[in-house]
Every structure is written in C-alpha cells, then in structure tokens.
Scaffold this active site. Structure first.
Site, short mmCIF file in Angstrom:
data_model
loop_
_atom_site.label_atom_id
_atom_site.label_comp_id
_atom_site.label_asym_id
_atom_site.label_seq_id
_atom_site.Cartn_x
_atom_site.Cartn_y
_atom_site.Cartn_z
N SER A 1 0.83 -1.19 0.00
CA SER A 1 0.00 0.00 0.00
C SER A 1 0.88 1.26 0.00
O SER A 1 1.62 1.50 -0.95
CB SER A 1 -0.95 -0.03 1.19
OG SER A 1 -1.94 0.97 1.07
N ASP B 1 -9.20 -4.81 -5.91
CA ASP B 1 -8.82 -3.84 -4.88
C ASP B 1 -9.91 -2.78 -4.73
O ASP B 1 -10.24 -2.07 -5.68
CB ASP B 1 -7.48 -3.18 -5.26
CG ASP B 1 -6.83 -2.44 -4.10
OD1 ASP B 1 -7.57 -1.88 -3.26
OD2 ASP B 1 -5.60 -2.44 -4.01
N HIS C 1 -7.70 -5.23 -1.23
CA HIS C 1 -6.47 -4.53 -0.89
C HIS C 1 -5.50 -5.39 -0.09
O HIS C 1 -4.29 -5.24 -0.19
CB HIS C 1 -6.80 -3.26 -0.11
CG HIS C 1 -5.65 -2.31 0.01
ND1 HIS C 1 -4.99 -1.81 -1.08
CD2 HIS C 1 -5.04 -1.76 1.10
CE1 HIS C 1 -4.01 -1.00 -0.68
NE2 HIS C 1 -4.03 -0.96 0.63
#
Length: 454
Positions: A314, A387, A421
């Site tokens: 991330s 995601d 994610h």
C-alpha cells in the site's frame, strides 16, 4: 418530539459509543490540522441542549497521531442486548486498556478512569517478559482480569489473573495453544536502533536465517511503511520489540529469513513536519530514512551492500517505487497494492489534504510514475484485481508497469484474481510469497551464498 442536540464539537466527529445502560456517551473527534484525536464525554442528562461548540462535553483525553509513548489506551467495550457496541463502566468509572509502549519496551496496562473527577488508577501493568496484555476485567473491581500472555518462546495464550494473589502464584491458564510454526524459533531476531543524518532516532527489527553467524554478510530485504509525525521527538519513538512470540500471517516478509535473507522489518520511515506541508519534503526525508537503514545494516556486518532490496504494501509500495526512482540504494524492489500516480487521487491521499489543483507540483514530485524512466532497478508489482481501496485501484500498478517497460526498465506485474487490498486466499498468499522469493533470488543472487564481512 423534536430532536435536540446532545453535543457539538469543534473537530470532526469520527464515532461515538454510549456507556452501557447509561445516558452518557464517549465521542471520538479528530482535528486534521493538528492530527489530534480527542475523546469527549457527552451527558444526555444535561437539562439544556448544546448552544455552542463543546457546551455539554468534557474532554476525557487527547492524543496526537503516532504518539505511542503517551497513548492512554482505549475504553473497554462490550455488546448490549440490541447488538450495539457500548462502553463498559462501573458507576462513573471506565476501563482503559493500552499497549504500553515506552523507551524500555512494551508494558501493556489496564487503568481505571473516573469520568467525574478525571482521576486515573493503574490496575495492572505487565512485566517486560512475559508480555501480558489485559483483555477485560471479570468483575466490577477488576479483582480478576482476563489476559493474553506471550514471550519469545511462549505462544500467546489466555489466562485469568487474580490481582490479590501472591506474587508467587501464577495466573490460571485457560488455553494451551501450541507453536504453529516451530521452525521460526530458529530465526534470529533483535531490535537495531540508529539515527538519521539529522539526528532522528530510527529502528528496525532484524530477522536473520537459522544458523547465521555474526559478520557473515547476507542478501537483505528492507520492509517498511512511511508514517507522518509532527515533531522529531514523536518520530523517534520505537515500536519495534523482541518481547513477543514470533508469528507470521499472510505473505509476511519474515518468511524470507527461512530462505537465507536478512529481513529488516518495520524499518522506520518517518516524515516529520507541519501537517499542512509535511509532504513538501517527503522524497528527501524518505531517501534519508532509507539510507540510514542501509548504512546501519551494512555497518553492523549483516547486509551485503550489493544485494539489498526494498519492499512494502500500500503506502509502503508507494515508498518502494519512489526509492527506486530517486536512489540506487537497492538492487530490486517489491511493491504490493500501491498507488504510483497521484493525479489519480486528486483530492488528497494518506494524510495529504491539499488537492491536485492546490499543489500540482507536489503531486507530480511525489508520483513515482513521473520518474518511471529513472527506475533502473527491477520492480515486482503485485496487486489484487478487486482492490476496493479508492486510492489503489489496480490501474495504478498496470500503468506503472507499462511506463517502466516502455522506458526500457525491468518490471513484472502479478495480478491476483478476486483479491481486494489485502490478500486472504490461500492460493493468493502462496503465489505472493513464491513471487517475492523468486524475485529476490533472481536479482540478489542465490539466497544462501554469503561472504564474510571485512
């Protein structure tokens, strides 16, 4: 009946919880300008409605972002009969449970806070070893406490601790979970502290392969996630520890230590400054953080300076691409589920509140996509195809991959079907670990080839 204001707050309200069976509530607010969280007590028993900001509220405590040494803890909650989450209390007293970070290590605690007087009483505080985390008091005066206890050699298990018991009487075990991965016990682990060039204290947790001998240089993998801080003192706080049991979940980089790599886990990457403008020096500070970590790993005789890679997930993936774009410290990178083109997040990202149109140059400078032609070291991009994080849609990895390839660089793109994610499917976790290991083996050389430090 017309609704009436219970409370008004000067900062944005994040959430609130009623006290169990009571007409009082705890309100969580957050001031973005100062990055400060405030917990307020609102009393619905007040005879008059609020007519001004904070008219019927009382401050319970405040805490700045990432100030872990001064964290007062979080209120212990339970579920009411209707399924709502409520704050447990005994009269005017609530319980605060905290992680207990400090300069000497972690010492989790349980405090009793009197909401009327503001008086706080320490009910329990863990020793450094074993690490014992209070979960919930089992009676009104917390004579018995449910805890979770662990040590470097003892996996976490649940216990009932009786506070009136003699010091020699151990807590009563409720569970007996065994070590799920005993091979990890052979992995070396220690916390390494060092300084950035400007004096900010930094640290990482160093994992070394089983049987590694001090002074033997290893291929090394740095895993990190940048955080913003208002001041240097808070940025210097250390959250790395060896007090806990070594356990891994998902595609953890710690697995790489079993394959012959030194892993610098949770390497400090602080970005320090005024919350409104801290990102103006993001790239410069990031490079200084990374250089300090690499220099320290080399100086202590662990890392082979010619075989160091960097990775993150991330915002850590964003960090990774930026480091490859602006330095030649690393021979390869692994970026998972990141954002690389900030024009695709034009109304702010992470803690940046300025829009693209207010800070166009900043968005351009912070985007590694802008410098794709400068990424000369191989980059592995991994992304979940589903995601759902609005800042890290899959197009981010797809476009950076195309930009690097189009400029003659080396990149590999791995898309994980049905993953969001974070990766949860067994096949996805195994694929991610296999791709990470193969990438490092390919660009850092055979994992188990080592050389003596001079």
């Amino acid at each position: 009946r017309r609704p009436q204001d219970l409370a008004r707050t000067t900062a944005r309200t994040l959430s609130y919880e009623w006290l169990d069976g009571d007409d009082r509530a705890l309100i969580n607010t957050y001031d973005r300008a100062t990055r400060t969280r405030t917990v307020l007590l609102a009393d619905a028993r007040a005879s008059a409605p609020a007519t001004a900001a904070d008219a019927t509220t009382k401050t319970v405590f405040t805490l700045r972002d990432n100030d872990v040494y001064n964290d007062p803890g979080i209120p212990i909650s339970s579920f009411a009969a209707n399924g709502e989450l409520v704050v447990a209390h005994v009269g005017d007293a609530i319980w605060l449970r905290g992680a207990g970070y400090g300069p000497d290590g972690r010492r989790p605690f349980l405090d009793r806070l009197d909401l009327r007087s503001g008086e706080k009483t320490r009910v329990f505080r863990s020793e450094l070893v074993p690490l014992e985390q209070p979960i919930v008091p089992l009676d009104p005066d917390a004579a018995r406490i449910l805890t979770s206890r662990q040590s470097p050699s003892e996996p976490p298990n649940y216990y009932v601790r009786t506070r009136s018991a003699s010091a020699s009487e151990p807590p009563r075990a409720l569970t007996s979970f065994r070590d799920p991965a005993p091979q990890l016990q052979a992995v070396g682990r220690r916390v390494v502290t060092y300084k950035r060039a400007d004096g900010v204290n930094l640290s990482f947790t160093l994992y070394t392969p089983p049987g590694w001998k001090q002074g033997t240089r290893l291929p090394t993998f740095v895993w990190a996630y940048p955080l913003e801080y208002i001041d240097r003192g808070t940025a210097s706080q250390n959250t790395n520890t060896t007090q806990t049991f070594v356990s891994v979940t998902g595609p953890s980089p710690v697995f790489l230590a079993l394959a012959g790599y030194a892993v610098l886990d949770n390497a400090s990457m602080p970005i320090v400054g005024d919350p409104a403008t801290v990102n103006d020096t993001y790239v410069d500070q990031l490079v200084a953080d990374a250089k300090a970590a690499v220099d320290e790993a080399v100086a202590i005789g662990v890392a082979d300076p010619d075989r160091i890679a960097v990775g993150g997930h991330s915002y850590g993936a964003f960090m990774t691409a930026n480091l490859l774009a602006h330095t030649r410290l690393f021979k390869a990178g692994i970026a998972r589920s990141g954002a690389y083109n900030r024009t695709l997040t034009p109304f702010g990202f992470q803690n940046e509140r300025r829009s693209y149109w207010e800070a166009t140059d900043l968005y351009t400078k912070m985007s590694p996509f802008t410098y794709a032609n400068a990424i000369k070291d191989p980059l592995l991009l991994i992304h979940g195809m589903a995601d759902d994080n609005t800042g890290t849609f899959p197009i981010q990895s797809e476009r950076l991959y195309a930009a690097i390839q189009g400029n003659g660089g080396t990149a590999r793109l791995v898309m994980l079907p049905y993953e969001a994610h974070g990766y949860v499917g067994r096949e996805s976790v195994e694929t991610t670990l296999a791709e990470m290991l193969d990438w490092l083996n390919r660009w850092l050389g055979p994992a188990r080839v080592t050389q003596k430090a001079p």
